[in-house]
Design a protein around this motif. Sequence first.
Motif, PDB file in Angstrom:
ATOM      1  N   PRO A   1       0.810  -1.225   0.000  1.00 31.73           N
ATOM      2  CA  PRO A   1       0.000   0.000   0.000  1.00 31.73           C
ATOM      3  C   PRO A   1       0.842   1.274   0.000  1.00 31.73           C
ATOM      4  O   PRO A   1       0.430   2.290  -0.567  1.00 31.73           O
ATOM      5  CB  PRO A   1      -0.852  -0.105   1.263  1.00 31.73           C
ATOM      6  N   ILE A   2       2.025   1.221   0.618  1.00 28.22           N
ATOM      7  CA  ILE A   2       2.902   2.390   0.586  1.00 28.22           C
ATOM      8  C   ILE A   2       3.337   2.664  -0.847  1.00 28.22           C
ATOM      9  O   ILE A   2       3.319   3.807  -1.309  1.00 28.22           O
ATOM     10  CB  ILE A   2       4.124   2.191   1.514  1.00 28.22           C
ATOM     11  N   TRP A   3       3.711   1.610  -1.577  1.00 27.71           N
ATOM     12  CA  TRP A   3       4.119   1.771  -2.967  1.00 27.71           C
ATOM     13  C   TRP A   3       2.995   2.368  -3.807  1.00 27.71           C
ATOM     14  O   TRP A   3       3.208   3.273  -4.597  1.00 27.71           O
ATOM     15  CB  TRP A   3       4.566   0.426  -3.540  1.00 27.71           C
ATOM     16  N   HIS A   4       1.756   1.868  -3.619  1.00 26.56           N
ATOM     17  CA  HIS A   4       0.615   2.401  -4.372  1.00 26.56           C
ATOM     18  C   HIS A   4       0.374   3.876  -4.038  1.00 26.56           C
ATOM     19  O   HIS A   4       0.091   4.682  -4.930  1.00 26.56           O
ATOM     20  CB  HIS A   4      -0.648   1.582  -4.109  1.00 26.56           C
ATOM     21  N   ALA A   5       0.471   4.232  -2.766  1.00 26.71           N
ATOM     22  CA  ALA A   5       0.257   5.626  -2.361  1.00 26.71           C
ATOM     23  C   ALA A   5       1.313   6.536  -2.974  1.00 26.71           C
ATOM     24  O   ALA A   5       0.997   7.628  -3.453  1.00 26.71           O
ATOM     25  CB  ALA A   5       0.260   5.737  -0.840  1.00 26.71           C
ATOM     26  N   LEU A   6       2.558   6.094  -2.980  1.00 29.68           N
ATOM     27  CA  LEU A   6       3.627   6.912  -3.556  1.00 29.68           C
ATOM     28  C   LEU A   6       3.502   6.989  -5.080  1.00 29.68           C
ATOM     29  O   LEU A   6       3.702   8.048  -5.674  1.00 29.68           O
ATOM     30  CB  LEU A   6       4.989   6.340  -3.172  1.00 29.68           C
ATOM     31  N   ARG A   7       3.148   5.885  -5.710  1.00 20.16           N
ATOM     32  CA  ARG A   7       3.040   5.864  -7.167  1.00 20.16           C
ATOM     33  C   ARG A   7       1.885   6.732  -7.653  1.00 20.16           C
ATOM     34  O   ARG A   7       2.003   7.484  -8.612  1.00 20.16           O
ATOM     35  CB  ARG A   7       2.829   4.430  -7.658  1.00 20.16           C
ATOM     36  N   ASP A   8       0.729   6.631  -6.961  1.00 12.69           N
ATOM     37  CA  ASP A   8      -0.472   7.346  -7.393  1.00 12.69           C
ATOM     38  C   ASP A   8      -0.594   8.742  -6.787  1.00 12.69           C
ATOM     39  O   ASP A   8      -1.549   9.460  -7.071  1.00 12.69           O
ATOM     40  CB  ASP A   8      -1.721   6.529  -7.042  1.00 12.69           C
ATOM     41  N   HIS A   9       0.345   9.103  -5.902  1.00 10.60           N
ATOM     42  CA  HIS A   9       0.314  10.404  -5.214  1.00 10.60           C
ATOM     43  C   HIS A   9      -1.012  10.608  -4.473  1.00 10.60           C
ATOM     44  O   HIS A   9      -1.658  11.640  -4.569  1.00 10.60           O
ATOM     45  CB  HIS A   9       0.561  11.553  -6.196  1.00 10.60           C
ATOM     46  N   THR A  10      -1.434   9.579  -3.746  1.00 15.55           N
ATOM     47  CA  THR A  10      -2.664   9.631  -2.962  1.00 15.55           C
ATOM     48  C   THR A  10      -2.338   9.289  -1.516  1.00 15.55           C
ATOM     49  O   THR A  10      -1.368   8.577  -1.254  1.00 15.55           O
ATOM     50  CB  THR A  10      -3.708   8.630  -3.492  1.00 15.55           C
ATOM     51  N   PRO A  11      -3.138   9.762  -0.566  1.00 12.95           N
ATOM     52  CA  PRO A  11      -2.902   9.395   0.830  1.00 12.95           C
ATOM     53  C   PRO A  11      -3.258   7.917   1.063  1.00 12.95           C
ATOM     54  O   PRO A  11      -4.067   7.335   0.338  1.00 12.95           O
ATOM     55  CB  PRO A  11      -3.836  10.308   1.619  1.00 12.95           C
ATOM     56  N   TYR A  12      -2.627   7.338   2.065  1.00 14.45           N
ATOM     57  CA  TYR A  12      -2.904   5.945   2.417  1.00 14.45           C
ATOM     58  C   TYR A  12      -4.341   5.820   2.901  1.00 14.45           C
ATOM     59  O   TYR A  12      -4.828   6.621   3.688  1.00 14.45           O
ATOM     60  CB  TYR A  12      -1.939   5.466   3.503  1.00 14.45           C
ATOM     61  N   ARG A  13      -5.017   4.820   2.413  1.00 17.31           N
ATOM     62  CA  ARG A  13      -6.400   4.548   2.825  1.00 17.31           C
ATOM     63  C   ARG A  13      -6.485   3.088   3.246  1.00 17.31           C
ATOM     64  O   ARG A  13      -6.338   2.184   2.422  1.00 17.31           O
ATOM     65  CB  ARG A  13      -7.362   4.808   1.663  1.00 17.31           C
ATOM     66  N   GLY A  14      -6.705   2.864   4.524  1.00 21.46           N
ATOM     67  CA  GLY A  14      -6.786   1.507   5.044  1.00 21.46           C
ATOM     68  C   GLY A  14      -8.043   0.807   4.561  1.00 21.46           C
ATOM     69  O   GLY A  14      -9.043   1.437   4.208  1.00 21.46           O
ATOM     70  N   LEU A  15      -7.999  -0.522   4.536  1.00 21.89           N
ATOM     71  CA  LEU A  15      -9.136  -1.309   4.063  1.00 21.89           C
ATOM     72  C   LEU A  15     -10.246  -1.404   5.107  1.00 21.89           C
ATOM     73  O   LEU A  15     -11.379  -1.671   4.764  1.00 21.89           O
ATOM     74  CB  LEU A  15      -8.658  -2.719   3.680  1.00 21.89           C
ATOM     75  N   GLY A  16      -9.908  -1.226   6.356  1.00 17.73           N
ATOM     76  CA  GLY A  16     -10.899  -1.317   7.416  1.00 17.73           C
ATOM     77  C   GLY A  16     -10.792  -2.629   8.172  1.00 17.73           C
ATOM     78  O   GLY A  16     -10.278  -3.619   7.656  1.00 17.73           O
ATOM     79  N   ALA A  17     -11.280  -2.617   9.378  1.00 17.42           N
ATOM     80  CA  ALA A  17     -11.161  -3.788  10.245  1.00 17.42           C
ATOM     81  C   ALA A  17     -11.970  -4.977   9.751  1.00 17.42           C
ATOM     82  O   ALA A  17     -11.620  -6.128  10.007  1.00 17.42           O
ATOM     83  CB  ALA A  17     -11.592  -3.419  11.661  1.00 17.42           C
ATOM     84  N   ASP A  18     -13.066  -4.731   9.042  1.00 18.75           N
ATOM     85  CA  ASP A  18     -13.935  -5.822   8.600  1.00 18.75           C
ATOM     86  C   ASP A  18     -13.744  -6.190   7.130  1.00 18.75           C
ATOM     87  O   ASP A  18     -14.560  -6.885   6.544  1.00 18.75           O
ATOM     88  CB  ASP A  18     -15.385  -5.469   8.864  1.00 18.75           C
ATOM     89  N   HIS A  19     -12.639  -5.775   6.530  1.00 20.20           N
ATOM     90  CA  HIS A  19     -12.400  -6.037   5.105  1.00 20.20           C
ATOM     91  C   HIS A  19     -12.440  -7.527   4.786  1.00 20.20           C
ATOM     92  O   HIS A  19     -13.132  -7.958   3.866  1.00 20.20           O
ATOM     93  CB  HIS A  19     -11.054  -5.454   4.681  1.00 20.20           C
ATOM     94  N   PHE A  20     -11.722  -8.342   5.554  1.00 20.33           N
ATOM     95  CA  PHE A  20     -11.650  -9.764   5.247  1.00 20.33           C
ATOM     96  C   PHE A  20     -12.946 -10.488   5.598  1.00 20.33           C
ATOM     97  O   PHE A  20     -13.279 -11.497   4.983  1.00 20.33           O
ATOM     98  CB  PHE A  20     -10.461 -10.406   5.951  1.00 20.33           C
ATOM     99  N   THR A  21     -13.702  -9.970   6.555  1.00 20.39           N
ATOM    100  CA  THR A  21     -14.998 -10.558   6.880  1.00 20.39           C
ATOM    101  C   THR A  21     -15.962 -10.382   5.718  1.00 20.39           C
ATOM    102  O   THR A  21     -16.684 -11.304   5.347  1.00 20.39           O
ATOM    103  CB  THR A  21     -15.575  -9.909   8.149  1.00 20.39           C
ATOM    104  N   HIS A  22     -15.980  -9.206   5.114  1.00 23.94           N
ATOM    105  CA  HIS A  22     -16.853  -8.963   3.964  1.00 23.94           C
ATOM    106  C   HIS A  22     -16.341  -9.664   2.711  1.00 23.94           C
ATOM    107  O   HIS A  22     -17.124 -10.064   1.855  1.00 23.94           O
ATOM    108  CB  HIS A  22     -16.977  -7.461   3.693  1.00 23.94           C
TER     109      HIS A  22
END
Length: 57
Positions: free
Chosen positions: A8-29
């Motif tokens: 995710p750090i690589w994606h944020a740096l490549r796309d020039h966007t802030p880090y956005r977490g998936l959330g605590a329930d990402h894998f449950t959904h």
Amino acid sequence: MMHKLPIPIWHALRDHTPYRGLGADHFTHRDPERAMRRMIKEANSLGMTVRFEPITA
């Protein structure tokens, strides 16, 4: 695993966007059946039995 944070750090740096977490329930959904199996396994390791029943609306 060592690759969970650099990706995710690589994606944020490549796309020039802030880090956005998936959330605590990402894998449950993402995979609810797997989440239920994990809960059952954890309850069994504590000496408990779990039963899931669908919610009727």
